[in-house]
Design a protein around this motif. Structure first.
Motif, PDB file in Angstrom:
ATOM      1  N   ALA A  41       0.744  -1.257   0.084  1.00 35.19           N
ATOM      2  CA  ALA A  41       0.006  -0.079   0.121  1.00 35.19           C
ATOM      3  C   ALA A  41       0.985   1.250   0.018  1.00 35.19           C
ATOM      4  O   ALA A  41       1.970   1.269   0.400  1.00 35.19           O
ATOM      5  CB  ALA A  41      -0.982  -0.068   1.299  1.00 35.19           C
ATOM      6  N   PHE A  42       0.307   2.385  -0.395  1.00 39.56           N
ATOM      7  CA  PHE A  42       1.049   3.664  -0.595  1.00 39.56           C
ATOM      8  C   PHE A  42       0.023   4.672   0.092  1.00 39.56           C
ATOM      9  O   PHE A  42      -1.134   4.865  -0.170  1.00 39.56           O
ATOM     10  CB  PHE A  42       1.280   4.019  -1.904  1.00 39.56           C
ATOM     11  N   PHE A  43       0.568   5.502   1.218  1.00 45.10           N
ATOM     12  CA  PHE A  43      -0.071   6.491   1.778  1.00 45.10           C
ATOM     13  C   PHE A  43       0.222   7.845   1.213  1.00 45.10           C
ATOM     14  O   PHE A  43       1.524   8.271   1.445  1.00 45.10           O
ATOM     15  CB  PHE A  43       0.198   6.302   3.280  1.00 45.10           C
ATOM     16  N   VAL A  44      -0.523   8.420   0.383  1.00 42.53           N
ATOM     17  CA  VAL A  44      -0.045   9.535  -0.401  1.00 42.53           C
ATOM     18  C   VAL A  44       0.405  10.716   0.630  1.00 42.53           C
ATOM     19  O   VAL A  44       1.524  11.245   0.269  1.00 42.53           O
ATOM     20  CB  VAL A  44      -0.918  10.081  -1.276  1.00 42.53           C
ATOM     21  N   LYS A  45      -0.140  11.173   1.543  1.00 42.56           N
ATOM     22  CA  LYS A  45      -0.020  12.212   2.396  1.00 42.56           C
ATOM     23  C   LYS A  45       1.299  12.240   2.852  1.00 42.56           C
ATOM     24  O   LYS A  45       1.932  13.241   3.008  1.00 42.56           O
ATOM     25  CB  LYS A  45      -1.159  12.197   3.338  1.00 42.56           C
TER      26      LYS A  45
END
Length: 184
Positions: free
Chosen positions: A40-44
């Motif tokens: 997963a990737f957490f944009v913020k």
């Protein structure tokens, strides 16, 4: 460098992570040299969730990881890159609550009888709204079934989805309500 879910990566500099207080030495030993898949990737925060073959999960920032290019001889599943449906993302505890509604209905009406309800979409919509009203009034549990009203809202939404999907099927794919209705 740009990363995406499904990329195979490893942590660049374990010693740097320890110095910056981002990782304890014990953890560093476990992740040093390990190849992870980006889960997963957490944009913020530019943070990535990395998952090892062993199932362990680590969170790292973009500047702390690098792509692994030497993976030709390894057996690595590419289901994220292949755009496969991510069934592992289903929320199992919530699905169990919905399954309790299926069970209560099967006990009362028989297994899978709900699939052939005349005017099903509208009737399930009405039932969904009645259960939603109970939730909004603060009533959590349906006294008749013992199931959560909110789980019954979700169940009715699934039943509505089923009705719409049946409507969208070509006539030749639809299964008759009674197998005896099939012309021979």
């Amino acid at each position: 460098m740009e990363f995406k879910v499904g990329d195979i990566v490893k942590v660049k500099d374990i010693e740097d992570l320890i110095k910056r207080g981002r990782c304890e030495e014990k953890t560093a030993r476990h992740i040093s040299g390990v190849k992870f898949i980006i889960n997963a990737f957490f944009v913020k925060s530019n943070k990535y969730e990395l998952k090892a073959k062993t199932g362990s999960i680590v969170y790292c920032y973009e500047d702390e990881i690098e792509k692994c290019e030497d993976i030709e001889n390894e057996s690595i599943k590419n289901d994220r890159k292949d755009d496969k449906i991510m069934m592992d993302l289903l929320p199992w505890p919530e699905l169990e609550e919905i399954a309790k509604v299926y069970t209560a209905g099967a006990k009362k009406y028989g297994p899978n009888k709900w699939q052939n309800l005349p005017d099903g979409y509208q009737r399930y919509k009405g039932a969904m709204l009645r259960h939603l009203t109970e939730v909004e009034k603060g009533n959590e549990i349906d006294q008749e079934t013992g199931c959560m009203h909110i789980a019954q809202v979700a169940w009715n939404a699934i039943a509505m989805l089923h009705c719409k999907m049946e409507e969208m099927k070509p006539h030749s794919e639809k299964i008759p309500e009674n197998a005896n209705d099939i012309d021979k």
